[in-house]
Design a protein around this motif. Structure first.
Motif, PDB file in Angstrom:
ATOM      1  N   ALA A 187       8.365  -3.815  -0.483  1.00 41.67           N
ATOM      2  CA  ALA A 187       8.812  -5.026  -1.484  1.00 41.67           C
ATOM      3  C   ALA A 187       8.610  -5.755  -1.816  1.00 41.67           C
ATOM      4  O   ALA A 187       8.759  -5.729  -3.551  1.00 41.67           O
ATOM      5  CB  ALA A 187      10.224  -5.558  -0.321  1.00 41.67           C
ATOM      6  N   ARG A 188       7.297  -7.091  -0.903  1.00 40.21           N
ATOM      7  CA  ARG A 188       7.570  -7.853  -2.342  1.00 40.21           C
ATOM      8  C   ARG A 188       5.866  -8.007  -2.840  1.00 40.21           C
ATOM      9  O   ARG A 188       6.099  -8.599  -3.879  1.00 40.21           O
ATOM     10  CB  ARG A 188       6.486  -9.425  -0.360  1.00 40.21           C
ATOM     11  N   MET A 189       4.809  -7.182  -3.089  1.00 38.50           N
ATOM     12  CA  MET A 189       3.805  -6.507  -3.573  1.00 38.50           C
ATOM     13  C   MET A 189       4.878  -5.837  -4.529  1.00 38.50           C
ATOM     14  O   MET A 189       4.523  -6.318  -5.571  1.00 38.50           O
ATOM     15  CB  MET A 189       3.187  -5.498  -3.155  1.00 38.50           C
ATOM     16  N   LEU A 190       5.323  -5.449  -5.141  1.00 37.46           N
ATOM     17  CA  LEU A 190       6.337  -4.680  -6.115  1.00 37.46           C
ATOM     18  C   LEU A 190       7.344  -5.599  -6.684  1.00 37.46           C
ATOM     19  O   LEU A 190       6.845  -5.784  -7.583  1.00 37.46           O
ATOM     20  CB  LEU A 190       7.859  -3.805  -5.871  1.00 37.46           C
ATOM     21  N   TRP A 191       7.675  -6.356  -5.814  1.00 36.04           N
ATOM     22  CA  TRP A 191       7.960  -7.610  -6.520  1.00 36.04           C
ATOM     23  C   TRP A 191       7.419  -9.212  -7.335  1.00 36.04           C
ATOM     24  O   TRP A 191       7.273  -9.412  -8.565  1.00 36.04           O
ATOM     25  CB  TRP A 191       8.984  -8.801  -5.611  1.00 36.04           C
ATOM     26  N   LEU A 192       6.289  -9.419  -6.877  1.00 35.74           N
ATOM     27  CA  LEU A 192       5.141 -10.046  -7.354  1.00 35.74           C
ATOM     28  C   LEU A 192       4.648  -8.855  -8.566  1.00 35.74           C
ATOM     29  O   LEU A 192       4.209  -9.924  -9.253  1.00 35.74           O
ATOM     30  CB  LEU A 192       3.939 -10.377  -6.338  1.00 35.74           C
ATOM     31  N   GLU A 193       4.067  -8.299  -8.548  1.00 39.12           N
ATOM     32  CA  GLU A 193       3.366  -7.272  -9.605  1.00 39.12           C
ATOM     33  C   GLU A 193       4.666  -7.172 -10.632  1.00 39.12           C
ATOM     34  O   GLU A 193       3.628  -7.567 -11.660  1.00 39.12           O
ATOM     35  CB  GLU A 193       3.093  -6.061  -8.649  1.00 39.12           C
ATOM     36  N   LYS A 194       5.830  -7.140 -10.482  1.00 40.03           N
ATOM     37  CA  LYS A 194       6.905  -6.932 -11.773  1.00 40.03           C
ATOM     38  C   LYS A 194       7.033  -8.076 -12.924  1.00 40.03           C
ATOM     39  O   LYS A 194       7.020  -8.945 -13.354  1.00 40.03           O
ATOM     40  CB  LYS A 194       8.189  -6.453 -11.153  1.00 40.03           C
ATOM     41  N   GLU A 195       7.280  -9.079 -11.161  1.00 37.49           N
ATOM     42  CA  GLU A 195       7.450 -10.207 -11.996  1.00 37.49           C
ATOM     43  C   GLU A 195       6.765 -11.323 -12.690  1.00 37.49           C
ATOM     44  O   GLU A 195       6.827 -12.271 -13.177  1.00 37.49           O
ATOM     45  CB  GLU A 195       9.147 -11.604 -10.957  1.00 37.49           C
ATOM     46  N   GLY A 196       5.243 -10.986 -11.812  1.00 43.03           N
ATOM     47  CA  GLY A 196       4.386 -11.836 -11.979  1.00 43.03           C
ATOM     48  C   GLY A 196       3.488 -11.454 -13.644  1.00 43.03           C
ATOM     49  O   GLY A 196       2.713 -11.859 -14.334  1.00 43.03           O
ATOM     50  N   ARG A 197       4.225 -10.544 -14.010  1.00 43.26           N
ATOM     51  CA  ARG A 197       4.238  -9.153 -15.341  1.00 43.26           C
ATOM     52  C   ARG A 197       4.743  -9.901 -16.655  1.00 43.26           C
ATOM     53  O   ARG A 197       5.598 -10.745 -17.030  1.00 43.26           O
ATOM     54  CB  ARG A 197       4.762  -8.284 -15.497  1.00 43.26           C
ATOM     55  N   GLU A 198       3.725 -10.591 -17.682  1.00 47.81           N
ATOM     56  CA  GLU A 198       4.486 -10.912 -19.477  1.00 47.81           C
ATOM     57  C   GLU A 198       3.951 -10.206 -20.283  1.00 47.81           C
ATOM     58  O   GLU A 198       2.356 -10.103 -20.509  1.00 47.81           O
ATOM     59  CB  GLU A 198       4.185 -12.478 -19.171  1.00 47.81           C
ATOM     60  N   PRO A 199       4.397  -9.401 -20.651  1.00 46.03           N
ATOM     61  CA  PRO A 199       4.326  -7.783 -21.397  1.00 46.03           C
ATOM     62  C   PRO A 199       3.212  -8.481 -22.486  1.00 46.03           C
ATOM     63  O   PRO A 199       3.788  -9.400 -23.417  1.00 46.03           O
ATOM     64  CB  PRO A 199       4.963  -7.222 -21.767  1.00 46.03           C
ATOM     65  N   GLY A 200       2.176  -8.064 -22.699  1.00 42.16           N
ATOM     66  CA  GLY A 200       0.579  -7.923 -24.199  1.00 42.16           C
ATOM     67  C   GLY A 200      -0.228  -9.202 -23.374  1.00 42.16           C
ATOM     68  O   GLY A 200      -0.211 -10.453 -24.272  1.00 42.16           O
TER      69      GLY A 200
END
Length: 231
Positions: A187-200
């Motif tokens: 759960a946490r790795m997916l959350w970190l990858e998703k929420e840490g992403r800033e498109p472009g």
């Protein structure tokens, strides 16, 4: 240290400054000061932190932030035991916690292993990290329960996501966020990858190691680094 706030009240409002001012005020009434550790103390994770410091480029003192330090001994222990020069900033939203830690360290007169090391305490809302520190200014950020507290509070989810993005902005290219949590990696790795992403702009690279089991709970160390994304 005894907690006088009701458990449900504390959990639901862990994103609010007033909660922590009250928590540390109530818990400071004891005659003798005692560090309050969320999850565990420095000894449980020194083998994660000290090798990380050793691996970082260090022409100058490494700037380390203990984000949401409360009255933990984590920051002072890094200052005390790091053989490499470090500038440790212990930051918390609660002025009460910051004052207690300043008074305690002055009383103890801590001496660093490296004479060039420095330790300071700062009242700071972690949603304002970038405003205070600026871009690419920190070598290492330690999160021992701060984002967990936001995620578990009633209205803290959006703040947790914002804080993560702030962390990645203030870290140097060689820097990392070390986040300690009891949440399962699935759960946490997916959350970190998703929420840490800033498109472009950037993506978040996430690694995980098991810290171990303490009092029947398994804890993990998540290492998060920012990776620029080509336009």
């Amino acid at each position: 240290m005894k907690c006088y706030l009701g458990t449900a009240e504390l959990i639901n409002n862990m994103d609010k400054k007033a909660t922590w001012d009250r928590f540390y005020t109530e818990n400071s009434k004891a005659t003798n000061f005692k560090n309050f550790e969320w999850f565990f103390g420095f000894d449980a994770i020194r083998d994660f932190i000290l090798p990380m410091l050793h691996s970082l480029p260090n022409s100058d003192a490494l700037h380390v932030l203990d984000m949401g330090c409360g009255t933990s001994a984590l920051g002072p222990c890094i200052y005390r035991y790091s053989p490499w020069p470090v500038q440790v900033t212990c930051a918390d939203i609660s002025a009460i916690a910051v004052r207690l830690m300043q008074e305690h360290t002055e009383t103890k007169a801590l001496q660093p292993q490296n004479t060039s090391s420095k330790l300071d305490f700062l009242e700071l809302d972690c949603t304002h990290l970038h405003k205070h520190f600026g871009s690419e200014s920190l070598d290492l950020i330690l999160d021992k329960g701060t984002i967990d507290a936001l995620l578990r509070s009633r209205e803290g989810g959006a703040k947790a996501s914002w804080v993560l993005k702030q962390c990645l902005k203030v870290l140097k290219a060689s820097g990392s966020l070390l986040q300690f949590s009891d949440e399962d990696p699935d759960a946490r790795m997916l959350w970190l990858e998703k929420e840490g992403r800033e498109p472009g702009v950037m993506a978040a690279d996430v690694g995980v190691q098991e810290v171990g089991e303490l009092r029947g709970v398994t804890y993990y160390c998540y290492q998060v680094t920012a990776r620029p994304v080509a336009q």
